[in-house]
Motif scaffolding. Structure first.
Motif, PDB file in Angstrom:
ATOM      1  N   LYS A 134       1.017   4.256  -2.982  1.00 54.92           N
ATOM      2  CA  LYS A 134       0.799   5.615  -2.648  1.00 54.92           C
ATOM      3  C   LYS A 134       1.961   6.524  -3.386  1.00 54.92           C
TER       4      LYS A 134
ATOM      5  N   GLU B 127       3.618   0.602   6.910  1.00 51.32           N
ATOM      6  CA  GLU B 127       2.262   1.139   6.487  1.00 51.32           C
ATOM      7  C   GLU B 127       1.196   0.054   6.482  1.00 51.32           C
TER       8      GLU B 127
ATOM      9  N   THR C  92     -10.132  -4.460   0.431  1.00 53.15           N
ATOM     10  CA  THR C  92      -9.648  -3.453   1.201  1.00 53.15           C
ATOM     11  C   THR C  92      -9.255  -4.386   2.638  1.00 53.15           C
ATOM     12  N   ASP C  93      -8.766  -3.660   3.404  1.00 54.56           N
ATOM     13  CA  ASP C  93      -8.509  -4.160   4.756  1.00 54.56           C
ATOM     14  C   ASP C  93      -9.907  -4.341   5.586  1.00 54.56           C
ATOM     15  N   ASP C  94     -10.821  -3.310   5.307  1.00 60.36           N
ATOM     16  CA  ASP C  94     -12.053  -3.261   5.886  1.00 60.36           C
ATOM     17  C   ASP C  94     -12.905  -4.645   5.577  1.00 60.36           C
TER      18      ASP C  94
ATOM     19  N   SER D  31       0.829  -1.333  -0.037  1.00 57.26           N
ATOM     20  CA  SER D  31       0.200   0.031  -0.231  1.00 57.26           C
ATOM     21  C   SER D  31       0.726   1.214  -0.130  1.00 57.26           C
TER      22      SER D  31
ATOM     23  N   ALA E 151      -4.450  -1.435   1.766  1.00 60.76           N
ATOM     24  CA  ALA E 151      -4.888  -0.074   2.870  1.00 60.76           C
ATOM     25  C   ALA E 151      -6.157   0.680   2.351  1.00 60.76           C
TER      26      ALA E 151
ATOM     27  N   ASN F 115      -1.902   0.297   8.980  1.00 55.79           N
ATOM     28  CA  ASN F 115      -3.199   0.416   8.308  1.00 55.79           C
ATOM     29  C   ASN F 115      -4.055  -0.845   8.959  1.00 55.79           C
TER      30      ASN F 115
ATOM     31  N   THR G 268      -6.877   3.513   2.812  1.00 56.26           N
ATOM     32  CA  THR G 268      -7.070   5.023   2.390  1.00 56.26           C
ATOM     33  C   THR G 268      -6.790   5.065   1.027  1.00 56.26           C
TER      34      THR G 268
ATOM     35  N   THR H 199      -5.280  -0.257  12.584  1.00 57.84           N
ATOM     36  CA  THR H 199      -6.262   0.863  12.764  1.00 57.84           C
ATOM     37  C   THR H 199      -7.911   0.405  12.516  1.00 57.84           C
ATOM     38  N   VAL H 200      -7.675  -0.526  11.524  1.00 57.55           N
ATOM     39  CA  VAL H 200      -9.227  -1.274  10.991  1.00 57.55           C
ATOM     40  C   VAL H 200      -9.608  -1.944  12.260  1.00 57.55           C
TER      41      VAL H 200
END
Lengths: 424, 286
Positions: free
Chosen positions: A129, A200, A167-169, A125, A148, A204, A150, A207-208
């Motif tokens: 970026k 990163e 995504t990580d979600d 990720s 990631a 990431n 984001t 956080t999730v």
């Protein structure tokens, strides 16, 4: 010319040749070729894995370029891209050395000097970026499997970045849903701990994980980060053992995952559930370096070898010819799917014009039964994220990963309450 | 209490590996004033030797200890004779950088020969753990600890009690004076470099019990070795041992009682603190 000079000339020639080969290895075709830039670590500590993924990408390109009526994969039935008079795809490979700065300069070279119409590769990720600064500047599509959130949540202004993978979600939603299933099956899972590497990738994910723990009602009893390539994870395991969570979620690369599992074994501790967030858990090294210690470990994934699709079985048969016997795996499937989708969208657009290609990438007209991923459709949102992407959770049972989640695609029942080391 | 005991135990075990790396660096620096950047790579080569020995024969890695130390001693001697000896006649910068270049050659050479896959010895003959009260002692950490202690004792005995060891120490104190009293300083140099490689060989053999092996693995430990050497006092073998053990303990205790994300911060803070009070390191004044 004396002997010393002759030797010097030969040595310099060899070095220049090696350097040139290292900078860009290209598979060349006679005429009408369309170049796709491929960025992967081909030297350095991640080289082994980068090379394996690159072989897989080369296999996909060969399947596209040659006629393979027996492989039920997009573009495999014809030789080349049918809407462009059989134009061939050329994969222009560049070595990132696993370094973001190198990856960025190589991305610029692939676009400005090699004339690549799109970029993809084995990209984290963070690397995606950094490269997107270049692709946005040149208005060239970048397709990434970096997970990631984001990258495609609108927090950054990316017009030329596309993601078909999860995504990580979604991966982490799946993890908590599996924990819910464990509770429903009678294994009490109330507490969770997180262990993540500090780049990163790990930052990431954690956080999730933290955000979702609250949503799903699990108590976080420990949350630790560690420096990648650690010489020791003893203190981390001591703290985990003290907190004794029911479930441990780990985000780490192969080196640290190997050290972690060995240290857990040494300190005689294993939680009821250990869920890896891909990374080191979906590499060939995970199995070869840890042997039977990997049993009962879960990993989220965007792909699994036991998913029932014709093209997956075909790739599993063909890939060992490219990889000296190594099996096709989750880690390479996502990056290879990106290569296939770029080629399919070029074919769909009927041109290599950037704007037309971007439009096709926003709305791919691809039959998902011919894509070697678990998805059944592709639906891109306004941030160029495929919202229809679905993942799986696998568990090592009998020495290999078996899909245990979701219900629709699972091939085995999950074992939720893993035995202790001494019980094995 | 159980956590403290476990943290102390793990810290000492990890510290012994740092100490072994540091010992080799200290020896080479003390005798010939060269920073051995290739010490980590010597450790890596020994890990490969132990891995191939153990997987080929099915025997525990400890039986490969003489082989690891022997191969590395011969390799060290060879490197000294062919590369280091020449570099010592050149400018100081060349002397400092030669082992750095050597480390790159060794890493890439091993990468070409054996690839970059991670290798672990899965059956060391020491699987499982022993519970002593609240303390869990992994069996596969006992042998590395014993190897380290034996090497420490041997090296201290060799350097302090044997004629050749005293010659090496004399050379490190004053090369010219040593030559005046008839010591073959060239032999001392070669032996010191060979011995430092052999000590790294022992470290590699010990580490192969629980750590993965791949061509770049040495770099993970090298930095810790350097810090331990400076902490203990450049050139002091005893200091390197103490420095390594302090690093292992600080690493472990900081991780357990403060924050795992900042355990290297703890190591570096202690390092800076020691240098504030003892600029030449703990044993540097001797």
């Amino acid at each position: 010319m004396n002997l010393k000079k002759a030797i010097s000339v030969v040595m310099i020639g060899t070095m220049v040749g090696t350097l040139a080969a290292g900078m860009a290895t290209t598979t060349t075709y006679a005429a009408d070729t369309i170049k796709i830039g491929w960025l992967a670590p081909l030297t350095g500590t991640a080289a082994e894995n980068g090379q394996q993924v690159t072989w897989a990408a080369e296999m996909i390109v060969d399947l596209i370029n040659e006629e393979h009526a027996d492989v039920n994969m997009l573009l495999a039935a014809d030789a080349g891209l049918p809407n462009l008079d059989g134009a061939q795809i050329e994969l222009v490979e560049a070595d990132t050395k696993g370094d973001t700065t190198v990856a960025t300069s190589e991305a610029r070279r692939l676009i400005s000097e090699e004339g690549c119409v799109a970029l993809t590769g084995q990209l984290t990720s963070g690397m995606s970026k950094a490269i997107s600064v270049i692709t946005e500047q040149y208005e060239v599509p970048l397709v990434t499997a970096g997970s990631a959130v984001t990258l495609t949540d609108g927090s950054e202004d990316y017009d030329w970045l596309f993601r078909y993978n999860l995504t990580d979600d979604t991966y982490i939603d799946d993890s908590y849903k599996l924990m819910d299933e464990a509770n429903a099956a009678g294994t009490e899972i109330k507490t969770v701990a997180f262990l993540s590497e500090d780049s990163e990738f790990g930052a990431n994910i954690v956080t999730v994980e933290e955000k979702k723990a609250e949503e799903y009602g699990y108590e976080v009893v420990e949350n630790m980060t560690y420096a990648a390539n650690s010489t020791s994870l003893s203190s981390e395991v001591i703290k985990l053992k003290e907190a004794n969570p029911d479930c441990l979620m780990v985000a780490g690369y192969a080196t640290d995952v190997i050290l972690l599992i060995n240290t857990m074994s040494d300190q005689d501790w294993f939680p009821k559930m250990l869920i890896g967030q891909r990374g080191g858990f979906v590499t060939a090294d995970f199995f070869s370096a840890l042997g039977d210690k990997v049993e009962y470990i879960f990993s989220t994934g965007g792909w699994a070898e036991d998913i029932q699709k014709d093209c997956i079985q075909s790739l599993e048969e063909i890939y060992p010819e490219y990889s000296k016997g190594i099996a096709f795996n989750e880690g390479m499937s996502k990056d290879c799917a990106d290569v296939l989708l770029i080629a399919s969208c070029i074919n769909q657009a009927g041109t290599t014009d950037s704007a037309a290609l971007a439009e096709a990438l926003k709305a791919p007209d691809a039959d998902c039964s011919q894509i070697f991923m678990p998805w059944t459709s592709i639906e891109m949102n306004e941030y160029n994220q495929n919202t229809a992407a679905t993942g799986v959770i696998m568990q090592v049972q009998g020495g290999s990963y078996k899909t245990v989640y979701p219900e629709e695609v699972k091939t085995a029942d999950a074992v939720f309450d893993a035995p202790t080391w001494s019980e094995r | 209490m159980a956590t403290l005991l476990q943290a102390l135990y793990e810290g000492i075990i990890n510290g012994t590996i740092y100490a072994l790396i540091a010992m080799g660096i200290a020896l080479v620096w003390g005798v010939m004033g060269i920073l051995s950047f290739s010490q980590g790579e010597f450790l890596m080569i020994a890990m490969f030797v132990a891995y191939f020995f153990s997987t080929a024969t099915g025997l525990p890695p400890v039986l490969a200890l003489p082989l690891c130390m022997g191969v590395l001693f011969v390799l060290g001697l060879g490197i000294y004779k062919t590369i280091i000896y020449k570099a010592l006649q050149g400018p100081t910068l060349s002397q400092r950088l030669i082992t750095f270049a050597l480390s790159l050659v060794l890493v890439n050479g091993m990468l070409m020969l054996f690839g970059g896959t991670f290798k672990t010895i899965q059956h060391t003959g020491m699987e499982g753990s022993i519970n002593i009260g609240p303390l869990v002692i992994a069996k596969n950490r006992i042998i590395p600890f014993i190897i380290a202690v034996c090497v420490f004792v041997f090296m201290l005995w060799f350097l302090n009690k044997t004629r050749q060891g005293k010659a090496i120490r004399a050379t490190s104190m004053d090369k010219t004076a040593a030559e005046h009293v008839g010591i073959n300083t060239e032999k001392s140099y070669a032996l010191a470099f060979g011995l430092s490689a052999a000590v790294a060989g022992a470290a590699g053999c010990a580490l192969s019990y629980y750590y993965y092996c791949y061509p770049s693995v040495g770099g993970n430990f090298q930095l810790f070795g350097f810090i331990a050497v400076v902490m203990g006092g450049f050139g002091s073998v005893e200091g390197a041992i103490v420095g390594g053990l302090i690093m292992g303990l600080v690493d472990s205790l900081t991780g357990v009682y403060f924050n795992t994300a900042f355990k290297y911060l703890g190591v570096c803070l202690i390092f800076m603190l020691i240098l504030q009070f003892k600029p030449k390191g703990l044993f540097g004044g001797k």
